[in-house]
Write an enzyme that holds these catalytic residues in place. Sequence first.
Site, PDB file in Angstrom:
ATOM      1  N   TYR A  83      -6.310   3.943   0.305  1.00  0.00           N
ATOM      2  CA  TYR A  83      -5.890   2.570   0.013  1.00  0.00           C
ATOM      3  C   TYR A  83      -4.900   2.618  -1.140  1.00  0.00           C
ATOM      4  CZ  TYR A  83      -6.348  -2.511  -0.252  1.00  0.00           C
ATOM      5  OH  TYR A  83      -6.105  -3.875  -0.220  1.00  0.00           O
ATOM      6  N   TYR A 141     -16.329  -5.292   3.067  1.00  0.00           N
ATOM      7  CA  TYR A 141     -15.575  -5.630   1.868  1.00  0.00           C
ATOM      8  C   TYR A 141     -16.475  -5.780   0.642  1.00  0.00           C
ATOM      9  CZ  TYR A 141     -11.211  -6.659   4.431  1.00  0.00           C
ATOM     10  OH  TYR A 141     -10.063  -6.587   5.172  1.00  0.00           O
TER      11      TYR A 141
END
Length: 220
Positions: free
Chosen positions: A36, A117
């Site tokens: 990421y 998440y």
Amino acid sequence: MKPPQSTLYEVRRSRIQGRGAFAIKPIRKGQRVDEYWGQRITHEEADRRYDDNDGRHHTFLFVLDDDTVLDARFGGNDARFINHSCEPNCETVIDDGHIYIKAIKAIQPETELTYDYSFEWQDAFEPVDIRYYACRCGSAKCRGTIVKVPVYLRPTVREWLAGNDVSKPKKPVRGAAKTGGKPTPRKGPGTKRAGAGAKRPAKAPTHPHVAERHATRVVR
């Protein structure tokens, strides 16, 4: 530096939300799918950029540590499009100052990649906030919200998601059951003081920041 392009997936329209990442090759369990990427900023800068007063907006913030957030709107890669699921096939791992997405099961081509998440729960959340963070992953284990809900509040949140704005129960006091209703004070050298290493104080919830995505595991 421009982030490298993964050869394991591509971005397409998703039934979960907006765009998503779909495997184009078989991915084995434990395989690293991608890293990421994003601009490294402070939590304070993230608060400034995504002030709730500006109205609804979509962000790509991912907490790296107590001091740093990655903002994938700037210098991010396609990993920012991997959607949330309550029954994911990937996890996020922080290792040596980097955030990696790894497969937690074998993934076949055409399968959408997902991870949890784990949005941070805030004590200031009300029913409208939880419904704002509604989950649409469609899995059998869907908890109804992207927010990671404390165990004692799960029945309350289910009511909120059903449209019943019941009151929140009081937060259980740790150790109260063993001390006749009074919490057991912490003593000794292990007690933390306010200051270095302490978490930032809670504040009113914002949408959809504070502080958005959190990693499943941190490698020490």
